[in-house]
Design an enzyme around this catalytic site. Structure first.
Site, PDB file in Angstrom:
ATOM      1  N   HIS A  49       7.424   9.229 -27.932  1.00  0.00           N
ATOM      2  CA  HIS A  49       6.365  10.044 -27.340  1.00  0.00           C
ATOM      3  C   HIS A  49       6.568  11.534 -27.678  1.00  0.00           C
ATOM      4  CE1 HIS A  49       3.424  11.386 -24.398  1.00  0.00           C
ATOM      5  NE2 HIS A  49       4.339  12.157 -23.844  1.00  0.00           N
ATOM      6  N   ASN A  55      -1.058  18.656 -21.043  1.00  0.00           N
ATOM      7  CA  ASN A  55      -1.384  17.701 -22.109  1.00  0.00           C
ATOM      8  C   ASN A  55      -1.478  18.373 -23.472  1.00  0.00           C
ATOM      9  OD1 ASN A  55      -1.572  15.657 -20.186  1.00  0.00           O
ATOM     10  ND2 ASN A  55      -3.727  16.127 -19.786  1.00  0.00           N
ATOM     11  N   ARG A  89      -3.757  21.305 -14.558  1.00  0.00           N
ATOM     12  CA  ARG A  89      -2.737  20.313 -14.920  1.00  0.00           C
ATOM     13  C   ARG A  89      -2.991  19.791 -16.345  1.00  0.00           C
ATOM     14  NH1 ARG A  89       0.412  15.759 -11.295  1.00  0.00           N
ATOM     15  NH2 ARG A  89       1.659  15.006 -13.031  1.00  0.00           N
ATOM     16  N   HIS A  98      -1.026  11.173 -28.787  1.00  0.00           N
ATOM     17  CA  HIS A  98      -1.376   9.809 -28.354  1.00  0.00           C
ATOM     18  C   HIS A  98      -2.056   9.042 -29.484  1.00  0.00           C
ATOM     19  CE1 HIS A  98      -1.329  10.894 -23.783  1.00  0.00           C
ATOM     20  NE2 HIS A  98      -0.134  10.594 -24.250  1.00  0.00           N
ATOM     21  N   HIS A 147      -1.015  16.529 -26.719  1.00  0.00           N
ATOM     22  CA  HIS A 147      -0.918  15.109 -26.385  1.00  0.00           C
ATOM     23  C   HIS A 147      -2.069  14.267 -26.928  1.00  0.00           C
ATOM     24  CE1 HIS A 147       2.418  16.318 -23.960  1.00  0.00           C
ATOM     25  NE2 HIS A 147       2.556  15.145 -23.381  1.00  0.00           N
ATOM     26  N   GLU A 165      -5.024  16.742 -11.572  1.00  0.00           N
ATOM     27  CA  GLU A 165      -5.571  17.074 -12.885  1.00  0.00           C
ATOM     28  C   GLU A 165      -7.070  17.332 -12.871  1.00  0.00           C
ATOM     29  OE1 GLU A 165      -3.411  15.211 -16.145  1.00  0.00           O
ATOM     30  OE2 GLU A 165      -5.249  15.224 -17.312  1.00  0.00           O
ATOM     31  N   ARG A 205       0.819  -1.237   0.000  1.00  0.00           N
ATOM     32  CA  ARG A 205       0.000   0.000   0.000  1.00  0.00           C
ATOM     33  C   ARG A 205       0.845   1.275   0.000  1.00  0.00           C
ATOM     34  NH1 ARG A 205      -3.184  -3.054   3.755  1.00  0.00           N
ATOM     35  NH2 ARG A 205      -4.913  -3.996   2.625  1.00  0.00           N
ATOM     36  N   LYS A 227       2.747  11.323 -11.451  1.00  0.00           N
ATOM     37  CA  LYS A 227       1.926  10.400 -12.255  1.00  0.00           C
ATOM     38  C   LYS A 227       2.734   9.119 -12.450  1.00  0.00           C
ATOM     39  CE  LYS A 227      -1.116  13.282 -15.084  1.00  0.00           C
ATOM     40  NZ  LYS A 227      -1.433  13.720 -16.459  1.00  0.00           N
ATOM     41  N   GLU A 230       8.946  18.385 -25.246  1.00  0.00           N
ATOM     42  CA  GLU A 230       8.221  18.720 -24.002  1.00  0.00           C
ATOM     43  C   GLU A 230       8.711  20.066 -23.442  1.00  0.00           C
ATOM     44  OE1 GLU A 230       5.638  17.064 -22.917  1.00  0.00           O
ATOM     45  OE2 GLU A 230       5.849  14.976 -23.550  1.00  0.00           O
ATOM     46  N   LYS A 267       6.411  23.117 -14.361  1.00  0.00           N
ATOM     47  CA  LYS A 267       5.610  21.936 -14.004  1.00  0.00           C
ATOM     48  C   LYS A 267       5.305  21.930 -12.508  1.00  0.00           C
ATOM     49  CE  LYS A 267       4.612  17.161 -14.616  1.00  0.00           C
ATOM     50  NZ  LYS A 267       4.783  15.933 -15.333  1.00  0.00           N
TER      51      LYS A 267
HETATM   52  P1  NAD Z   1      12.448   5.589 -22.185  1.00  0.00           P
HETATM   53  O1  NAD Z   1      12.324   5.458 -20.731  1.00  0.00           O
HETATM   54  O2  NAD Z   1      12.063   4.438 -23.040  1.00  0.00           O
HETATM   55  O3  NAD Z   1      13.941   6.024 -22.535  1.00  0.00           O
HETATM   56  C1  NAD Z   1      14.313   6.218 -23.882  1.00  0.00           C
HETATM   57  C2  NAD Z   1      15.569   5.378 -24.223  1.00  0.00           C
HETATM   58  O4  NAD Z   1      16.707   6.006 -23.627  1.00  0.00           O
HETATM   59  C3  NAD Z   1      15.523   3.969 -23.671  1.00  0.00           C
HETATM   60  O5  NAD Z   1      16.108   3.102 -24.608  1.00  0.00           O
HETATM   61  C4  NAD Z   1      16.393   4.076 -22.418  1.00  0.00           C
HETATM   62  O6  NAD Z   1      16.958   2.834 -22.047  1.00  0.00           O
HETATM   63  C5  NAD Z   1      17.434   5.026 -22.876  1.00  0.00           C
HETATM   64  N1  NAD Z   1      18.155   5.775 -21.847  1.00  0.00           N
HETATM   65  C6  NAD Z   1      17.694   6.257 -20.676  1.00  0.00           C
HETATM   66  N2  NAD Z   1      18.627   7.038 -20.118  1.00  0.00           N
HETATM   67  C7  NAD Z   1      19.700   7.024 -20.921  1.00  0.00           C
HETATM   68  C8  NAD Z   1      20.967   7.669 -20.891  1.00  0.00           C
HETATM   69  N3  NAD Z   1      21.279   8.544 -19.950  1.00  0.00           N
HETATM   70  N4  NAD Z   1      21.850   7.403 -21.886  1.00  0.00           N
HETATM   71  C9  NAD Z   1      21.519   6.565 -22.919  1.00  0.00           C
HETATM   72  N5  NAD Z   1      20.314   5.979 -23.017  1.00  0.00           N
HETATM   73  C10 NAD Z   1      19.420   6.209 -22.032  1.00  0.00           C
HETATM   74  O7  NAD Z   1      11.595   6.844 -22.731  1.00  0.00           O
HETATM   75  P2  NAD Z   1      11.358   8.320 -22.140  1.00  0.00           P
HETATM   76  O8  NAD Z   1      11.178   9.168 -23.318  1.00  0.00           O
HETATM   77  O9  NAD Z   1      12.339   8.680 -21.114  1.00  0.00           O
HETATM   78  O10 NAD Z   1       9.948   8.163 -21.390  1.00  0.00           O
HETATM   79  C11 NAD Z   1       8.792   7.800 -22.091  1.00  0.00           C
HETATM   80  C12 NAD Z   1       7.789   7.255 -21.092  1.00  0.00           C
HETATM   81  O11 NAD Z   1       7.485   8.274 -20.153  1.00  0.00           O
HETATM   82  C13 NAD Z   1       6.488   6.828 -21.715  1.00  0.00           C
HETATM   83  O12 NAD Z   1       6.119   5.573 -21.158  1.00  0.00           O
HETATM   84  C14 NAD Z   1       5.496   7.899 -21.283  1.00  0.00           C
HETATM   85  O13 NAD Z   1       4.183   7.406 -21.140  1.00  0.00           O
HETATM   86  C15 NAD Z   1       6.076   8.298 -19.961  1.00  0.00           C
HETATM   87  N6  NAD Z   1       5.712   9.659 -19.537  1.00  0.00           N
HETATM   88  C16 NAD Z   1       5.230   9.796 -18.274  1.00  0.00           C
HETATM   89  C17 NAD Z   1       4.919  11.062 -17.804  1.00  0.00           C
HETATM   90  C18 NAD Z   1       4.468  11.233 -16.377  1.00  0.00           C
HETATM   91  O14 NAD Z   1       4.041  12.327 -16.017  1.00  0.00           O
HETATM   92  N7  NAD Z   1       4.571  10.213 -15.552  1.00  0.00           N
HETATM   93  C19 NAD Z   1       5.084  12.180 -18.619  1.00  0.00           C
HETATM   94  C20 NAD Z   1       5.579  11.998 -19.913  1.00  0.00           C
HETATM   95  C21 NAD Z   1       5.891  10.726 -20.368  1.00  0.00           C
HETATM   96  N1  GLY Z   2       2.868  14.816 -18.329  1.00  0.00           N
HETATM   97  C1  GLY Z   2       1.631  15.383 -17.932  1.00  0.00           C
HETATM   98  C2  GLY Z   2       1.460  15.506 -16.469  1.00  0.00           C
HETATM   99  O1  GLY Z   2       2.355  15.171 -15.705  1.00  0.00           O
HETATM  100  O2  GLY Z   2       0.437  15.909 -16.032  1.00  0.00           O
END
Ligand code: NAD
Ligand code: GLY
Length: 360
Positions: free
Chosen positions: A266, A246, A242, A253, A249, A238, A122, A144, A186, A228
């Site tokens: 993304h 998006n 918030r 998406h 997005h 949100e 939990r 998130k 972003e 942010k």
């Molecule tokens: P990712 O985590 O897949 O990383 C991209 C690539 O970079 C991967 O191959 C990873 O292994 C590699 N990598 C990471 N750090 C590295 C480094 N320092 N050097 C070399 N390679 C490295 O993708 P991302 O773009 O970081 O994140 C995308 C994800 O984030 C999606 O799942 C999306 O839904 C999520 N997201 C979440 C939020 C949120 O608010 N929680 C917001 C935006 C996106």
């Molecule tokens: N990436 C959108 C949010 O964190 O609300």
């Protein structure tokens, strides 16, 4: 030097620490916040040899008792199967409520580790060490957390704030150029939704950002995180503003879904989505044609795509109707008023709004 930004959320408040070569400070910073000594460090097979292994060693040498959980690299691993593997290892290693989780990696690692932390027993304490630009400016901040379901992205998740976010901009040196651009999409978003001067600064610093000039990256990360944090402090879950985060997005998406999450990153899909949002804003007299050109040109100069892939209006509308943001058939779009300000607009007839943009 390390800069600090606060995310003030009462007893769930935390700091974002932003600097260069800050990874070495992690044990001391964890000690400062009384983080548990027993830690599961969650990373992936690419980031482990680059950064996570050395973090694990330095935790071990500073009085912590870490284990490492290494997941597969890629969005396809952000699912319930991987989550179960994480729980299995936590249980097998006798993790209890006096233990903590540490995510070191991009948004995929951060989102799944955060959801594991939110749900294991939990909820146990959690720290983010984001290593992609996208994770440093967006996904590690604001709480998130989620995994994907086979029927949609981020459908299973929770709001769960980390205890600390430690950002080391030096880790961006090893990123693929395409990942840097995806993160910059972003960053541009923050300028469009909240800060015209920042947007102008980005226009003047494209070359430095693309070539990973460290002071420029620090400026971009700090301003993005501050914007942010300000938004999340007002609207953590949100209910209102918030949603501004998006911007671009919904269409982004739809592109990701139509291309089965394989072709576009993304941030790349969001780049195209922002151009579409700007064009819709112009069609509704909310911004000028010159504003649309400036947004499109900046994204293109950052090596980002700006043209929607060739799907029919029908396919795009069907994909957008499955978006989490559609309620009772009505989509809420985020539209820009000039550059630096956005507003929400409810769209009952999605097809008519997008038809002029997609057929133009
Ligand atoms: P990712 O985590 O897949 O990383 C991209 C690539 O970079 C991967 O191959 C990873 O292994 C590699 N990598 C990471 N750090 C590295 C480094 N320092 N050097 C070399 N390679 C490295 O993708 P991302 O773009 O970081 O994140 C995308 C994800 O984030 C999606 O799942 C999306 O839904 C999520 N997201 C979440 C939020 C949120 O608010 N929680 C917001 C935006 C996106
Ligand atoms: N990436 C959108 C949010 O964190 O609300």
């Amino acid at each position: 030097m390390t800069d600090e930004i606060s995310v003030s959320l009462g007893d769930r408040s935390y700091q974002l620490l932003i600097g260069v070569n800050t990874l070495g400070c992690l044990p001391a910073k964890l000690a400062e916040i009384n983080f548990p000594k027993r830690i599961a460090l969650i990373t992936n097979e690419k980031v482990d040899p680059l950064y996570a292994d050395q973090v694990c060693t330095s935790l071990l040498g500073n009085g912590f008792s870490p284990i490492k959980i290494i997941i597969g690299d890629g969005e396809e691993y952000k699912n319930l199967t991987t989550l179960e593997q994480i729980y299995n290892q936590l249980i097998a290693n006798n993790f209890d409520r006096g233990s903590g989780l540490l995510a070191i990696g991009g948004g995929v690692v951060g989102d799944i580790a955060g959801f594991a932390a939110a749900t294991f027993l939990r909820g146990i304490p959690f720290v983010q060490v984001p290593t992609t630009l996208l994770a440093q400016v967006d996904s590690s901040v604001g709480g998130k957390t989620a995994v994907n379901h086979s029927l949609g992205k981020n459908l299973i998740g929770a709001f769960y704030q980390p205890r600390l976010v430690l950002i080391d901009v030096a880790t961006l040196e090893t990123l693929e150029p395409r990942e840097v651009s995806a993160g910059l999409a972003e960053v541009v978003k923050y300028g469009i939704i909240n800060d015209y001067d920042f947007f102008c600064w980005l226009e003047g610093n494209v070359d430095k950002l693309v070539s990973r000039d460290i002071p420029s990256l620090i400026t971009a990360v700090k301003r993005s995180c501050q914007i942010k944090a300000n938004i999340v402090e007002i609207d953590e879950k949100e209910g209102s503003i918030r949603a501004f985060l998006n911007y671009g997005h919904t269409f982004g998406h739809a592109i990701e879904a139509l291309t089965k999450y394989g072709q576009w990153k993304h941030g790349e899909a969001v780049s195209i989505g922002m151009v579409v949002a700007a064009k819709i804003s112009h069609s509704l007299d909310l911004c000028s044609a010159a504003d649309v050109s400036r947004i499109t040109d900046l994204l293109a100069r950052l090596a980002l795509p700006v043209t929607p892939p060739d799907y029919s209006l029908h396919d795009y509308v069907a994909a957008m109707q499955r978006d989490k943001k559609v309620k009772e058939g009505t989509l809420t779009l985020i539209l820009n008023q000039g550059i630096g300000k956005v507003m929400l607009k409810q769209v009952p007839d999605i097809a008519s709004v997008f038809s002029t943009i997609l057929t133009a």
